[in-house]
Design a protein around this motif. Sequence first.
Motif, PDB file in Angstrom:
ATOM      1  N   ASP A  35      -8.355 -12.635 -17.624  1.00 46.72           N
ATOM      2  CA  ASP A  35      -8.264 -11.647 -18.698  1.00 46.72           C
ATOM      3  C   ASP A  35      -6.903 -10.959 -18.583  1.00 46.72           C
ATOM      4  O   ASP A  35      -6.713 -10.060 -17.776  1.00 46.72           O
ATOM      5  CB  ASP A  35      -9.392 -10.627 -18.586  1.00 46.72           C
ATOM      6  CG  ASP A  35      -9.313  -9.547 -19.666  1.00 46.72           C
ATOM      7  OD1 ASP A  35      -8.438  -9.655 -20.547  1.00 46.72           O
ATOM      8  OD2 ASP A  35     -10.116  -8.607 -19.619  1.00 46.72           O
ATOM      9  N   VAL A  36      -5.956 -11.392 -19.397  1.00 48.34           N
ATOM     10  CA  VAL A  36      -4.590 -10.881 -19.264  1.00 48.34           C
ATOM     11  C   VAL A  36      -4.479  -9.422 -19.693  1.00 48.34           C
ATOM     12  O   VAL A  36      -3.422  -8.790 -19.511  1.00 48.34           O
ATOM     13  CB  VAL A  36      -3.589 -11.753 -20.056  1.00 48.34           C
ATOM     14  CG1 VAL A  36      -3.558 -13.166 -19.506  1.00 48.34           C
ATOM     15  CG2 VAL A  36      -3.945 -11.776 -21.555  1.00 48.34           C
ATOM     16  N   ALA A  37      -5.545  -8.862 -20.267  1.00 49.78           N
ATOM     17  CA  ALA A  37      -5.524  -7.452 -20.635  1.00 49.78           C
ATOM     18  C   ALA A  37      -5.720  -6.547 -19.419  1.00 49.78           C
ATOM     19  O   ALA A  37      -5.500  -5.342 -19.497  1.00 49.78           O
ATOM     20  CB  ALA A  37      -6.598  -7.158 -21.683  1.00 49.78           C
ATOM     21  N   THR A  38      -6.155  -7.110 -18.282  1.00 50.00           N
ATOM     22  CA  THR A  38      -6.334  -6.334 -17.046  1.00 50.00           C
ATOM     23  C   THR A  38      -5.085  -6.461 -16.185  1.00 50.00           C
ATOM     24  O   THR A  38      -4.714  -7.557 -15.776  1.00 50.00           O
ATOM     25  CB  THR A  38      -7.562  -6.845 -16.260  1.00 50.00           C
ATOM     26  OG1 THR A  38      -8.722  -6.735 -17.086  1.00 50.00           O
ATOM     27  CG2 THR A  38      -7.770  -6.026 -15.000  1.00 50.00           C
ATOM     28  N   ASP A  39      -4.444  -5.336 -15.908  1.00 51.90           N
ATOM     29  CA  ASP A  39      -3.166  -5.330 -15.190  1.00 51.90           C
ATOM     30  C   ASP A  39      -3.363  -4.760 -13.783  1.00 51.90           C
ATOM     31  O   ASP A  39      -3.400  -3.550 -13.587  1.00 51.90           O
ATOM     32  CB  ASP A  39      -2.142  -4.503 -15.976  1.00 51.90           C
ATOM     33  CG  ASP A  39      -0.747  -4.571 -15.364  1.00 51.90           C
ATOM     34  OD1 ASP A  39      -0.485  -5.529 -14.598  1.00 51.90           O
ATOM     35  OD2 ASP A  39       0.070  -3.680 -15.650  1.00 51.90           O
ATOM     36  N   HIS A  40      -3.489  -5.643 -12.801  1.00 47.35           N
ATOM     37  CA  HIS A  40      -3.672  -5.220 -11.411  1.00 47.35           C
ATOM     38  C   HIS A  40      -2.329  -4.870 -10.775  1.00 47.35           C
ATOM     39  O   HIS A  40      -1.347  -5.598 -10.935  1.00 47.35           O
ATOM     40  CB  HIS A  40      -4.325  -6.333 -10.590  1.00 47.35           C
ATOM     41  CG  HIS A  40      -5.741  -6.615 -10.983  1.00 47.35           C
ATOM     42  ND1 HIS A  40      -6.787  -5.788 -10.638  1.00 47.35           N
ATOM     43  CD2 HIS A  40      -6.301  -7.631 -11.699  1.00 47.35           C
ATOM     44  CE1 HIS A  40      -7.920  -6.279 -11.107  1.00 47.35           C
ATOM     45  NE2 HIS A  40      -7.653  -7.397 -11.756  1.00 47.35           N
ATOM     46  N   ARG A  41      -2.307  -3.754 -10.031  1.00 51.91           N
ATOM     47  CA  ARG A  41      -1.086  -3.313  -9.341  1.00 51.91           C
ATOM     48  C   ARG A  41      -1.393  -2.994  -7.874  1.00 51.91           C
ATOM     49  O   ARG A  41      -1.291  -1.844  -7.433  1.00 51.91           O
ATOM     50  CB  ARG A  41      -0.514  -2.071 -10.028  1.00 51.91           C
ATOM     51  CG  ARG A  41      -0.055  -2.298 -11.459  1.00 51.91           C
ATOM     52  CD  ARG A  41       1.262  -3.033 -11.498  1.00 51.91           C
ATOM     53  NE  ARG A  41       1.688  -3.306 -12.878  1.00 51.91           N
ATOM     54  CZ  ARG A  41       2.850  -3.870 -13.193  1.00 51.91           C
ATOM     55  NH1 ARG A  41       3.679  -4.222 -12.218  1.00 51.91           N
ATOM     56  NH2 ARG A  41       3.159  -4.104 -14.451  1.00 51.91           N
ATOM     57  N   PRO A  42      -1.759  -3.991  -7.066  1.00 54.09           N
ATOM     58  CA  PRO A  42      -2.039  -3.737  -5.655  1.00 54.09           C
ATOM     59  C   PRO A  42      -0.744  -3.516  -4.872  1.00 54.09           C
ATOM     60  O   PRO A  42       0.338  -3.905  -5.319  1.00 54.09           O
ATOM     61  CB  PRO A  42      -2.739  -5.017  -5.206  1.00 54.09           C
ATOM     62  CG  PRO A  42      -2.143  -6.083  -6.081  1.00 54.09           C
ATOM     63  CD  PRO A  42      -1.924  -5.419  -7.414  1.00 54.09           C
ATOM     64  N   ALA A  43      -0.869  -2.919  -3.690  1.00 50.92           N
ATOM     65  CA  ALA A  43       0.295  -2.741  -2.822  1.00 50.92           C
ATOM     66  C   ALA A  43       0.653  -4.043  -2.125  1.00 50.92           C
ATOM     67  O   ALA A  43       1.825  -4.303  -1.845  1.00 50.92           O
ATOM     68  CB  ALA A  43       0.014  -1.647  -1.789  1.00 50.92           C
ATOM     69  N   LEU A  44      -0.352  -4.857  -1.858  1.00 50.20           N
ATOM     70  CA  LEU A  44      -0.121  -6.172  -1.253  1.00 50.20           C
ATOM     71  C   LEU A  44      -1.288  -7.081  -1.580  1.00 50.20           C
ATOM     72  O   LEU A  44      -2.364  -6.632  -1.966  1.00 50.20           O
ATOM     73  CB  LEU A  44       0.085  -6.062   0.264  1.00 50.20           C
ATOM     74  CG  LEU A  44      -1.080  -5.552   1.120  1.00 50.20           C
ATOM     75  CD1 LEU A  44      -1.876  -6.717   1.692  1.00 50.20           C
ATOM     76  CD2 LEU A  44      -0.566  -4.667   2.243  1.00 50.20           C
ATOM     77  N   ILE A  45      -1.055  -8.378  -1.445  1.00 49.19           N
ATOM     78  CA  ILE A  45      -2.077  -9.380  -1.727  1.00 49.19           C
ATOM     79  C   ILE A  45      -2.240 -10.278  -0.512  1.00 49.19           C
ATOM     80  O   ILE A  45      -1.250 -10.720   0.073  1.00 49.19           O
ATOM     81  CB  ILE A  45      -1.691 -10.247  -2.948  1.00 49.19           C
ATOM     82  CG1 ILE A  45      -1.514  -9.372  -4.199  1.00 49.19           C
ATOM     83  CG2 ILE A  45      -2.740 -11.326  -3.199  1.00 49.19           C
ATOM     84  CD1 ILE A  45      -0.931 -10.112  -5.384  1.00 49.19           C
ATOM     85  N   VAL A  46      -3.480 -10.526  -0.139  1.00 50.77           N
ATOM     86  CA  VAL A  46      -3.777 -11.489   0.916  1.00 50.77           C
ATOM     87  C   VAL A  46      -4.440 -12.703   0.271  1.00 50.77           C
ATOM     88  O   VAL A  46      -5.490 -12.572  -0.368  1.00 50.77           O
ATOM     89  CB  VAL A  46      -4.686 -10.900   2.005  1.00 50.77           C
ATOM     90  CG1 VAL A  46      -5.029 -11.975   3.040  1.00 50.77           C
ATOM     91  CG2 VAL A  46      -4.021  -9.709   2.686  1.00 50.77           C
ATOM     92  N   LEU A  47      -3.805 -13.864   0.423  1.00 45.64           N
ATOM     93  CA  LEU A  47      -4.377 -15.109  -0.069  1.00 45.64           C
ATOM     94  C   LEU A  47      -5.173 -15.729   1.075  1.00 45.64           C
ATOM     95  O   LEU A  47      -4.616 -16.386   1.948  1.00 45.64           O
ATOM     96  CB  LEU A  47      -3.274 -16.061  -0.535  1.00 45.64           C
ATOM     97  CG  LEU A  47      -2.279 -15.503  -1.569  1.00 45.64           C
ATOM     98  CD1 LEU A  47      -1.201 -16.538  -1.874  1.00 45.64           C
ATOM     99  CD2 LEU A  47      -3.003 -15.093  -2.840  1.00 45.64           C
ATOM    100  N   ALA A  48      -6.475 -15.499   1.069  1.00 50.04           N
ATOM    101  CA  ALA A  48      -7.320 -15.926   2.184  1.00 50.04           C
ATOM    102  C   ALA A  48      -7.549 -17.432   2.149  1.00 50.04           C
ATOM    103  O   ALA A  48      -7.770 -18.017   1.091  1.00 50.04           O
ATOM    104  CB  ALA A  48      -8.650 -15.194   2.152  1.00 50.04           C
ATOM    105  N   ALA A  49      -7.530 -18.045   3.321  1.00 48.63           N
ATOM    106  CA  ALA A  49      -7.781 -19.485   3.441  1.00 48.63           C
ATOM    107  C   ALA A  49      -9.179 -19.788   3.962  1.00 48.63           C
ATOM    108  O   ALA A  49      -9.682 -20.890   3.772  1.00 48.63           O
ATOM    109  CB  ALA A  49      -6.739 -20.131   4.356  1.00 48.63           C
ATOM    110  N   ASN A  50      -9.810 -18.809   4.618  1.00 50.29           N
ATOM    111  CA  ASN A  50     -11.138 -19.036   5.200  1.00 50.29           C
ATOM    112  C   ASN A  50     -11.802 -17.692   5.489  1.00 50.29           C
ATOM    113  O   ASN A  50     -11.201 -16.627   5.277  1.00 50.29           O
ATOM    114  CB  ASN A  50     -11.030 -19.884   6.476  1.00 50.29           C
ATOM    115  CG  ASN A  50     -10.011 -19.323   7.458  1.00 50.29           C
ATOM    116  OD1 ASN A  50      -9.923 -18.113   7.648  1.00 50.29           O
ATOM    117  ND2 ASN A  50      -9.229 -20.197   8.081  1.00 50.29           N
TER     118      ASN A  50
END
Length: 461
Positions: A35-50
């Motif tokens: 949903d491109v209408a939702t604009d997330h602005r986190p301080a950092l992102i963790v791409l979890a693998a497991n």
Amino acid sequence: MENIRIELHRLQSKIKGKILLPEDKDFDSARATWDVATDHRPALIVLAANAKDVIETIKFAGEVGQKVTVISTGHGPTRPASGGIMLRLSGMDAVRIDKEARTAYVEAGAKWSKVLEMAAVYGLAPLMGSSSDVGAVGYTLGGGLGWLARKYGLSLDNVNYFDIVTSDAELKRAERDSCDDLFWALSGAGSAFGVVVSMEIRLVPENIVYAGNLVYGHEDAKMLLDKYIEWTEELPDEMSSAMVLANFPDLPIVPEPLRGKSVAMVRGCFAGNIEDGERIVNKLREWREPILDMWSKIPFSMADTISNDPKEPIPVSVTNVTIDELNEKAKAALLKMTYRDEGYSPILFTEIYHMGGSIASSDRSESVFAVRDAKYVVKIMGLVLGDGSRDFFSAAVTGLKDELKDELNSEVYPNFLEGLEKFNHPGRLYPVDTLEKLGRIKVRFDPDNMFENGLEIGPVQ
């Protein structure tokens, strides 16, 4: 700043996945959702693998006092993240099928398409929804109303267990057979209590179904709605269906015969003898010849063709109401809201889902899902290209709710709500006694509200 980088370096050394900061080139694509209408602005992102990555991230968040926004595949409508940690699970997409037990182990980042494809090899099917492009776990946590629901129940009715990492960074297994309060809470309110990293679901022996759409012009909508209500009164549980009032935009993603047109449709899926399904649909065909007849015998692996939901990200707004009787007042209000007498309509689709069958007969003690007894769930979707069109859509829906305030039920379906409407008004999702019990469970598993962008469940001592 240097201390923060040292802490992040420490976290990175403990996980297999990747940490992204706003200055990293992949940050913007990682924070984007369907949903491109939702604009997330986190301080950092963790791409979890497991699951270990999830545990370490939650432990880190607790140590540094950060909130966590969980994104599985990015399809579920959620309140925008503002600061804190975004934990993305799309890299965790393992699926394993046990053909003898008729079960599937599904990780949080797996879409239904992967489960569907692997199960179909054995003549089995998952209880997915209208699109296989949606994440299986997120969809299930909100209920899971799909094209096999009247025969087999909701997706959450067919879960054996959830594996979840709670705010204490512990991996727990919540099982159906253990009369577990946590399992009960996850089954309809899951995002408020932790990070569900996987689940085991039961598959059903469905391979070939009779499914599709009958399409009529919008001038036939009133009579078709009357006919649809009459038709559903005699339907066996093998038939799950919906009537759709639609204004298709003039866009390339819409099939040519429907592009730019207002129509009324009856769609559904019959999971039984094909000849029986054809006879049932013939009752509508005999009433009036449709302008398009798309019902046919198909493999359930082609279930996406029933709704033809778009796979590409689009800006939409979604809400719903539930109702037990579509009386003359309710029918007129739905038609008026969808098909404006003049000018542009803010409504793309008003989809009236027929409930009942196994949805209503499932054991209520096993889940928090609160709309089992509703006869119809009415999903309303609008295309929102800016604040003006979102306000236009909201005004149309508010007008409907005001007009039908005495006809509508109190509770609504979680998966058809978005953003602030979903998170700030849990009283529309659950009865008071259910909310109080959820609040007591919240205290046990997320007392500091680390997962504040899940459902707004207030702790109750």
